[in-house]
Motif scaffolding. Structure first.
Motif, PDB file in Angstrom:
ATOM      1  N   PRO A   1      -2.520  -2.281   6.576  1.00 55.36           N
ATOM      2  CA  PRO A   1      -1.581  -2.356   5.446  1.00 55.36           C
ATOM      3  C   PRO A   1      -1.279  -3.803   5.040  1.00 55.36           C
ATOM      4  O   PRO A   1      -1.144  -4.109   3.855  1.00 55.36           O
TER       5      PRO A   1
ATOM      6  N   CYS B   1       0.137   7.839   7.137  1.00 54.77           N
ATOM      7  CA  CYS B   1      -0.644   7.454   5.951  1.00 54.77           C
ATOM      8  C   CYS B   1      -0.575   8.587   4.919  1.00 54.77           C
ATOM      9  O   CYS B   1      -1.014   9.701   5.201  1.00 54.77           O
ATOM     10  N   PRO B   2      -0.045   8.325   3.714  1.00 57.96           N
ATOM     11  CA  PRO B   2       0.109   9.400   2.719  1.00 57.96           C
ATOM     12  C   PRO B   2      -1.206  10.091   2.346  1.00 57.96           C
ATOM     13  O   PRO B   2      -1.196  11.264   1.988  1.00 57.96           O
ATOM     14  N   TYR B   3      -2.328   9.350   2.441  1.00 62.36           N
ATOM     15  CA  TYR B   3      -3.603  10.000   2.094  1.00 62.36           C
ATOM     16  C   TYR B   3      -3.910  11.114   3.088  1.00 62.36           C
ATOM     17  O   TYR B   3      -4.663  12.027   2.792  1.00 62.36           O
TER      18      TYR B   3
ATOM     19  N   TYR C   1      -9.442   8.416   4.538  1.00 62.05           N
ATOM     20  CA  TYR C   1      -8.154   7.911   4.049  1.00 62.05           C
ATOM     21  C   TYR C   1      -8.246   6.451   3.614  1.00 62.05           C
ATOM     22  O   TYR C   1      -7.675   6.053   2.596  1.00 62.05           O
ATOM     23  N   GLN C   2      -8.966   5.641   4.405  1.00 60.20           N
ATOM     24  CA  GLN C   2      -9.055   4.220   4.070  1.00 60.20           C
ATOM     25  C   GLN C   2      -9.924   3.999   2.830  1.00 60.20           C
ATOM     26  O   GLN C   2      -9.671   3.093   2.047  1.00 60.20           O
TER      27      GLN C   2
ATOM     28  N   PRO D   1       0.858  -1.198   0.000  1.00 59.66           N
ATOM     29  CA  PRO D   1       0.000   0.000   0.000  1.00 59.66           C
ATOM     30  C   PRO D   1       0.894   1.249   0.000  1.00 59.66           C
ATOM     31  O   PRO D   1       2.100   1.160   0.272  1.00 59.66           O
ATOM     32  N   LEU D   2       0.276   2.376  -0.272  1.00 62.62           N
ATOM     33  CA  LEU D   2       1.042   3.607  -0.459  1.00 62.62           C
ATOM     34  C   LEU D   2       1.923   3.965   0.745  1.00 62.62           C
ATOM     35  O   LEU D   2       3.052   4.444   0.572  1.00 62.62           O
ATOM     36  N   CYS D   3       1.414   3.705   1.971  1.00 65.57           N
ATOM     37  CA  CYS D   3       2.200   4.060   3.166  1.00 65.57           C
ATOM     38  C   CYS D   3       3.526   3.304   3.174  1.00 65.57           C
ATOM     39  O   CYS D   3       4.566   3.856   3.553  1.00 65.57           O
TER      40      CYS D   3
ATOM     41  N   CYS E   1      -4.227   0.320  10.091  1.00 66.98           N
ATOM     42  CA  CYS E   1      -4.420   1.622   9.432  1.00 66.98           C
ATOM     43  C   CYS E   1      -4.693   2.704  10.466  1.00 66.98           C
ATOM     44  O   CYS E   1      -4.168   3.806  10.375  1.00 66.98           O
TER      45      CYS E   1
ATOM     46  N   ILE F   1     -10.271  -1.316   3.362  1.00 66.46           N
ATOM     47  CA  ILE F   1      -8.871  -1.473   3.798  1.00 66.46           C
ATOM     48  C   ILE F   1      -8.758  -1.012   5.248  1.00 66.46           C
ATOM     49  O   ILE F   1      -9.053   0.131   5.569  1.00 66.46           O
TER      50      ILE F   1
ATOM     51  N   CYS G   1      -7.719   4.728  -0.013  1.00 67.68           N
ATOM     52  CA  CYS G   1      -6.795   3.617  -0.216  1.00 67.68           C
ATOM     53  C   CYS G   1      -7.517   2.451  -0.908  1.00 67.68           C
ATOM     54  O   CYS G   1      -6.975   1.815  -1.825  1.00 67.68           O
TER      55      CYS G   1
ATOM     56  N   VAL H   1      -1.506   3.776  11.999  1.00 63.95           N
ATOM     57  CA  VAL H   1      -0.670   4.510  11.040  1.00 63.95           C
ATOM     58  C   VAL H   1      -1.260   5.907  10.809  1.00 63.95           C
ATOM     59  O   VAL H   1      -0.538   6.918  10.835  1.00 63.95           O
ATOM     60  N   ILE H   2      -2.564   5.952  10.621  1.00 68.23           N
ATOM     61  CA  ILE H   2      -3.223   7.236  10.332  1.00 68.23           C
ATOM     62  C   ILE H   2      -3.081   8.201  11.509  1.00 68.23           C
ATOM     63  O   ILE H   2      -2.923   9.404  11.330  1.00 68.23           O
TER      64      ILE H   2
HETATM   65  S1  SF4 Z   1      -5.182   3.571   4.397  1.00 62.05           S
HETATM   66 FE1  SF4 Z   1      -3.986   2.096   5.590  1.00 62.05          FE
HETATM   67  S2  SF4 Z   1      -2.973   0.790   4.098  1.00 62.05           S
HETATM   68 FE2  SF4 Z   1      -3.732   2.547   3.002  1.00 62.05          FE
HETATM   69  S3  SF4 Z   1      -1.986   3.949   2.909  1.00 62.05           S
HETATM   70 FE3  SF4 Z   1      -3.204   4.542   4.709  1.00 62.05          FE
HETATM   71  S4  SF4 Z   1      -2.347   3.393   6.425  1.00 62.05           S
HETATM   72 FE4  SF4 Z   1      -1.568   2.460   4.548  1.00 62.05          FE
END
Ligand code: SF4
Length: 472
Positions: free
Chosen positions: A443, A383-385, A419-420, A286-288, A367, A440, A423, A370-371
């Motif tokens: 990750p 999370c890049p989003y 964000y999810q 995934p992008l992260c 997620c 999602i 993704c 991470v978010i």
């Molecule tokens: S939504 Fe989850 S899997 Fe997707 S980029 Fe963000 S943290 Fe990673």
């Protein structure tokens, strides 16, 4: 109080009930839907607090998954009812509902992301329950929560009927029970789009338009209560509840109820090897994790949070400890030579695999975790989003060959904090239209689904092209 039970003394953590102890009335409506304005007046064993809360989390996560998979409203409603039957119908439902709601308030009040998550999922649950009520019960509930909503009596309905039919269309079956009246300033969006009939300062709202209004009220109320809890709970946790509620609350806020990715799939067919990582990162990360991998390649270094997020992900995809040590050593080699690496970094890698310190088996980040992290300057985790600027996200999507209206849709989802969902949309766009049915949430789930796509049918190999680092 029963032996081994604690009073669920949430008193300092809630916001006030405008009309006093309304819950004592116990109408059927009050048993089904609640603003949770009063703390639960029950004693409960510590095990009950944990069980009830985990069950509620399963309901909320299930609702979230239904939403993330773009299910229709009817499907979300059906799924919610199934989950409630499965996880929330045992014993005294009202007691279970109230205790679990207040426990999750404490667990999810600490950060803006956690608060937003809880408000969104609880609002979805509330909406389904509110829409289950018949007209009289809705009316009872609206009166109980003191929302300024008037009932339209038969005589009044006859007077405004012609005006109503202009806005809502003529229906021979319509009766006064199909409408409520609210002060027009309470429904600005309905007024501005001319979807309500206005008369003497009242807006006449169709019963089927009440859901969003009441849900908005519920969300505003819960947001405020969570802010209050965020300020009060740390003090309470540090003193009165250090050994009782505080450990449960800390545990709940970290719960992820999907598959367990803590085990290294050392012998699994999809276990990753050191040599495969560059190709896997292009096709299945995934992008992260792509972002962390590419940052590591460019900088020959990652700071602690990045190493934790990425290292545990690699562990979750099956990279064995000895390969992980080699991977990090090679990546750091231009900047950090042999001995220094062994002294400064190898310990932490072994630690993540449960081979040092407490020998705990550390779990790859969800997620949500991470978010909720925010990278500082020179850091690439998160999370890049959420963390990318709009222009960087657009450039990154362009590299993934996502452009035009698809790109716009992903950017809009990210801008609106979904964000999810963003993704999940990218997963679909880079996997030949395959939808991640459950959305999602992790990750490692993204990675597993991506690999499953390919193993089912080689023709479904992801269309993800090479990805270059976009510097933030
Ligand atoms: S939504 Fe989850 S899997 Fe997707 S980029 Fe963000 S943290 Fe990673």
């Amino acid at each position: 109080m029963a032996s081994g039970a604690v009073s669920t003394g949430f008193t300092p953590i809630h916001s006030g009930d405008p009309k006093g102890a309304k819950q004592k009335q116990k109408t059927r409506a009050a048993k089904i839907v609640s603003l949770y304005a009063q703390p639960p007046p029950y004693d409960a064993a510590l095990e009950e607090l944990e069980t009830f809360s985990l069950d509620r989390l399963k309901v909320l996560r299930g609702i979230e998954r239904a939403r993330l998979s773009n299910s229709s409203e009817a499907d979300v409603r059906k799924k919610t009812k199934e989950l409630l039957r499965k996880y929330a119908s045992e014993g005294d439902e009202l007691r279970r509902d109230q205790i679990s709601h207040f426990m999750l308030r404490l667990a999810y009040c600490q950060t803006e992301d956690l608060r937003r998550w809880l408000v969104d999922q609880e609002a979805d649950l509330f909406k389904v329950r509110f829409e289950e009520l018949v007209h009289k019960e809705q009316k009872d509930f609206l009166q109980e929560i003191d929302l300024k909503v008037g009932v339209v009596e038969q005589e009044e309905y006859e007077r405004v009927k012609s005006g109503l039919s202009v806005v809502h269309g003529k229906s021979s079956n319509a009766t006064h029970r199909d409408f409520f009246k609210v002060p027009f300033e309470a429904v600005p969006s309905l007024v501005s789009t001319r979807r309500v009939f206005l008369h003497k300062g009242w807006a006449y709202v169709g019963a089927n338009q009440m859901g969003p209004l009441v849900v908005g009220h519920f969300k505003a109320h819960l947001r405020k209560a969570l802010q209050t809890a965020a300020k009060s709970w740390p003090h309470v946790a540090a003193t009165d509840e250090t050994n009782r509620l505080a450990p449960i609350v800390a545990f709940l806020s970290k719960q992820y109820l999907g598959p367990d990715y803590s085990e290294v799939k050392a012998n699994g067919s999809s276990a990753a090897t050191l040599e495969e990582i560059p190709a896997l990162s292009r096709s299945h990360f995934p992008l992260c994790m792509k972002h962390l991998y590419n940052s590591l390649q460019s900088n020959n270094h990652l700071r602690h949070q990045g190493r934790m997020q990425f290292g545990l992900f690699l562990k979750g995809i099956g990279l064995p400890l000895d390969s992980a040590l080699q991977f990090w050593k090679r990546a750091f080699a231009p900047k950090v030579q042999g001995d220094k690496f062994d002294k400064q970094y190898a310990y932490n890698i072994r630690h993540n695999y449960g081979k040092e310190g407490k020998r705990a088996d550390y779990t790859p980040y969800t997620c949500m975790k991470v978010i909720s992290s925010t990278p500082g300057s020179g850091e690439y985790h998160g999370c890049p989003y959420k963390t990318f600027s709009e222009s960087n996200l657009r450039a990154t999507l362009q590299q993934l060959h996502i452009s035009g209206s698809d790109q716009k849709q992903v950017v809009e989802l990210a801008k609106n904090h979904h964000y999810q969902l963003a993704c999940g949309k990218v997963f679909q766009l880079t996997h030949n239209g395959v939808v991640a049915d459950e959305g999602i949430n992790h990750p490692n789930q993204f990675y597993d689904l991506s690999r499953q796509c390919c193993s089912k049918n080689d023709a479904l190999a992801p269309a993800t092209p090479g990805f270059k680092l976009t510097n933030e």
